[in-house]
Design a protein around this motif. Structure first.
Motif, PDB file in Angstrom:
ATOM      1  N   ALA A 346      34.051 -20.432 -63.527  1.00  0.00           N
ATOM      2  CA  ALA A 346      34.261 -20.234 -61.928  1.00  0.00           C
ATOM      3  C   ALA A 346      33.827 -18.867 -61.639  1.00  0.00           C
ATOM      4  N   ILE A 347      34.647 -18.125 -61.984  1.00  0.00           N
ATOM      5  CA  ILE A 347      34.434 -16.697 -61.315  1.00  0.00           C
ATOM      6  C   ILE A 347      33.065 -15.960 -61.493  1.00  0.00           C
ATOM      7  N   HIS A 348      32.601 -16.140 -62.737  1.00  0.00           N
ATOM      8  CA  HIS A 348      31.475 -15.682 -63.022  1.00  0.00           C
ATOM      9  C   HIS A 348      30.241 -16.107 -62.433  1.00  0.00           C
ATOM     10  N   TRP A 354      29.094 -12.880 -56.345  1.00  0.00           N
ATOM     11  CA  TRP A 354      27.796 -12.565 -56.987  1.00  0.00           C
ATOM     12  C   TRP A 354      26.524 -13.175 -55.835  1.00  0.00           C
ATOM     13  N   ASP A 355      25.613 -12.352 -55.869  1.00  0.00           N
ATOM     14  CA  ASP A 355      24.526 -12.855 -54.974  1.00  0.00           C
ATOM     15  C   ASP A 355      23.592 -13.860 -55.706  1.00  0.00           C
ATOM     16  N   ALA A 356      23.162 -14.955 -55.336  1.00  0.00           N
ATOM     17  CA  ALA A 356      22.440 -16.026 -55.992  1.00  0.00           C
ATOM     18  C   ALA A 356      23.357 -16.413 -57.424  1.00  0.00           C
ATOM     19  N   ARG A 364      20.580  -7.394 -62.069  1.00  0.00           N
ATOM     20  CA  ARG A 364      21.672  -7.171 -61.605  1.00  0.00           C
ATOM     21  C   ARG A 364      22.546  -6.395 -62.073  1.00  0.00           C
ATOM     22  N   TRP A 365      22.385  -6.187 -63.271  1.00  0.00           N
ATOM     23  CA  TRP A 365      23.030  -5.137 -64.036  1.00  0.00           C
ATOM     24  C   TRP A 365      22.489  -3.573 -64.283  1.00  0.00           C
ATOM     25  N   ASP A 366      21.356  -3.627 -63.617  1.00  0.00           N
ATOM     26  CA  ASP A 366      20.708  -2.242 -63.688  1.00  0.00           C
ATOM     27  C   ASP A 366      21.554  -1.175 -62.868  1.00  0.00           C
ATOM     28  N   GLY A 367      21.932  -0.344 -63.504  1.00  0.00           N
ATOM     29  CA  GLY A 367      22.752   0.749 -63.031  1.00  0.00           C
ATOM     30  C   GLY A 367      24.212   0.369 -62.829  1.00  0.00           C
TER      31      GLY A 367
END
Length: 437
Positions: A346-348, A354-356, A364-367
Motif C-alpha cells: 500500500a505505502i509503496h 509518490w507521483d504517478a 524516480r531514483w535518479d539522485g
C-alpha cells in the motif's frame, strides 16, 4: 488518544473478511481513501488487525521504538514446522545471538568475492536456453537463485533437481500460508493440522537440508560454518534444532525474494519496452564480456530498475509486528498484543507519497538514496531489516546484467496473478520467451 477508524464491514465477521478475500486488492482500495494513518480491520474473534499506512508511524515501529514490538506468531502450526526459530522468526536474546553470529557471512568484504559465483551460475543456466524457447520464468529463476544461495551462504553445490525441489516446495508453502477468509475468522486458539501438501513440502525441504549437511565441509565463512563454530564454543546458547532451522530459513528466504524481484523486473520491462531498451544499452556499454564487482557502480540504471521493481511489485508485501504493551502510535491507541500490519504494497504504491505511483519509472531514483525515502522499505527497516538486503541487490544486478548481455527475455502475460503469503508469489506459471541477442 483515540481508536483508529474502522472501514465498513460485515456485522458478524467484521471487515477483516473483506481484506482476506483479496488482500492486495483491498489494500489498493484503502491506501488512498483513508489518510489518517492507521485503520482497524475487525475480525470475528480477537483484536483484529491494525493497518499502518503512515510511513512516519512505520518508522516508529520498526526503528525508533523497535524494542517495544515483536514479530507476532502468525499461523504457528504452519510456520514452526517450517523454519522453527530461524532468524526470521526468533525473538529477544536468541535472535540477537543469531544475528551477531551470522552477520559476518554478509559483510561487504565477503560480498566482493561473490560476483564470479553469481555470474557463473547464471551463465550455466542461460547455456541451457535455446533461441525462442518458452518456459516458466519464475521457476527457472527460482532454481538459479536457490543454487546461488546454497553456494554462497551454505557452502554447497546443489543440483538443479534439488534446487527445483526447493522451488516446488516453496509454492506449496506459499499456498498454505496465503491469507484466506478461513485464516482470518478462525479463533486464535484454534490450530488446524497442516494440509497434506504442506507437510509433504516440509519433508522435501528437510530431505534437501539433509543433503546440504552431508555435502558441507566445515571451516569456511559461510552461514553453516559460522553456526557450527558458535555451537561448538557455546553449546548451551543454541537450541538443538538451530542448524536445521537456519538452513531451512536460508534456503527459503535467501532465494525467494531475489527470484521474485527478477521475475517482476522482467515482467515490468516487458510492459515498458523503452525502459528495457535503455537498460540493455547500459549493459552493453558497461559490461565487457561478463559483469563483475567492478562494474556494479557503473550499472546505475540497472540498480534503479531493481529499486523501482521493489517499489511497484514488492516481493515482501507487508511486515507484521505486535506491541509488547499498550502502545501509542500518533494519536491512536493500540492494545497490547494486537497485530500490526505495515504494508509495503500500500505505502509503496500510494499517491500520497509518490507521483504517478503505479507507473514503472526507474528515473524516480535518479539522485535519490532509497534508505532516505520513508515510504520505501522493501527489506524492512531498523535492527530487524533483512540481513541479506545488500546481497539481494548485488545478486539481482549481476543476474540482470549477465542475462541481458546475451538474451532478450519477454514475459508473455499482460498480468501476473499474485497471492499474499509470506511473499507475494505468482499463483501460476509466468510464461516467458527468450531470444538470443
Amino acid at each position: 488518544m483515540r481508536a483508529p477508524h474502522s472501514p465498513p464491514g460485515d456485522p458478524v465477521v467484521g471487515n477483516a473478511i473483506r481484506f482476506a478475500r483479496a488482500p492486495l486488492d483491498y489494500l489498493d482500495t484503502i491506501r488512498d481513501a483513508y489518510a489518517d494513518g492507521i485503520l482497524h480491520l475487525s475480525g470475528m474473534m480477537g483484536p483484529g488487525i491494525y493497518v499502518v499506512l503512515d510511513p512516519t508511524l512505520v518508522h516508529r515501529v520498526l526503528v525508533d521504538d523497535h524494542d517495544r514490538y515483536r514479530k507476532p506468531q502468525i499461523r504457528p502450526e504452519l510456520v514452526d514446522p517450517l523454519v522453527g526459530e530461524g532468524l526470521l522468526t526468533s525473538e529477544g536474546d536468541h535472535w540477537r545471538r543469531q544475528r551477531t553470529t551470522l552477520q559476518p557471512a554478509f559483510f561487504t568484504s565477503r560480498l566482493r568475492g561473490f560476483d564470479e559465483t553469481i555470474v557463473d551460475f547464471t551463465r550455466a543456466t542461460t547455456a541451457t536456453w535455446t533461441d525462442g524457447q518458452e518456459f516458466d520464468l519464475y521457476r527457472e529463476l527460482g532454481v538459479l537463485t536457490v543454487r546461488i544461495i546454497a553456494r554462497l551462504l551454505l557452502g554447497v553445490d546443489l543440483s538443479r533437481a534439488d534446487a527445483a525441489d526447493v522451488g516446488e516446495a516453496m509454492l506449496a508453502v506459499g499456498e498454505g500460508l496465503a491469507v484466506s477468509p478461513g485464516g482470518v475468522v478462525r479463533p486464535p486458539w484454534l490450530e488446524l493440522p497442516p494440509p497434506r501438501e504442506y507437510q509433504q513440502a516440509i519433508r522435501e525441504l528437510e530431505d534437501v537440508t539433509a543433503r546440504v549437511f552431508a555435502m558441507h565441509e566445515p571451516g569456511g565463512d559461510d552461514v553453516l560454518s559460522l553456526l557450527q563454530r558458535a555451537i561448538t564454543d557455546e553449546p548451551d546458547a543454541f537450541p538443538e534444532d538451530e542448524l536445521r532451522d537456519q538452513v531451512m530459513t536460508m534456503l527459503l528466504a535467501g532465494h525467494e525474494t531475489t527470484a521474485l524481484t527478477l521475475t517482476y523486473a522482467f515482467f515490468l520491462l516487458s510492459q515498458y519496452p523503452e525502459t528495457r531498451t535503455r537498460l540493455k544499452s547500459e549493459v552493453d556499454e558497461v559490461v565487457d564480456g561478463v559483469p563483475g564487482w567492478g562494474d556494479l557502480a557503473a550499472l546505475d540504471y540497472t540498480e534503479r530498475v531493481i529499486h523501482e521493481t521493489l517499489r511497484v511489485l514488492p516481493p515482501v508485501w507487508a511486515q507484521f509486528r505486535q506491541p509488547l504493551a499498550d502502545a501509542r502510535l500518533g494519536d491512536y491507541r493500540i492494545p497490547e498484543g494486537a497485530p500490526l500490519m505495515l504494508p509495503q504494497w500500500a505505502i509503496h504504491r500510494s499517491s500520497r507519497h509518490w507521483d504517478a505511483p503505479l507507473t514503472f519509472d526507474p528515473d524516480r531514483w535518479d539522485g535519490r538514496r532509497p534508505a532516505e525515502v520513508p515510504a520505501y522499505f522493501p527489506f524492512g527497516a531498523g535492527p530487524r531489516a533483512c540481513i541479506g538486503r545488500q546481497l539481494a541487490i548485488v545478486e539481482s544486478k549481476l543476474i540482470l546484467a549477465t542475462v541481458l548481455a546475451e538474451w532478450d527475455v519477454e514475459v508473455l502475460d499482460d498480468e501476473v496473478p499474485r497471492r499474499a503469503a509470506i511473499t507475494m508469489q505468482p499463483t501460476g506459471p509466468v510464461s516467458a520467451v527468450v531470444r538470443r541477442r
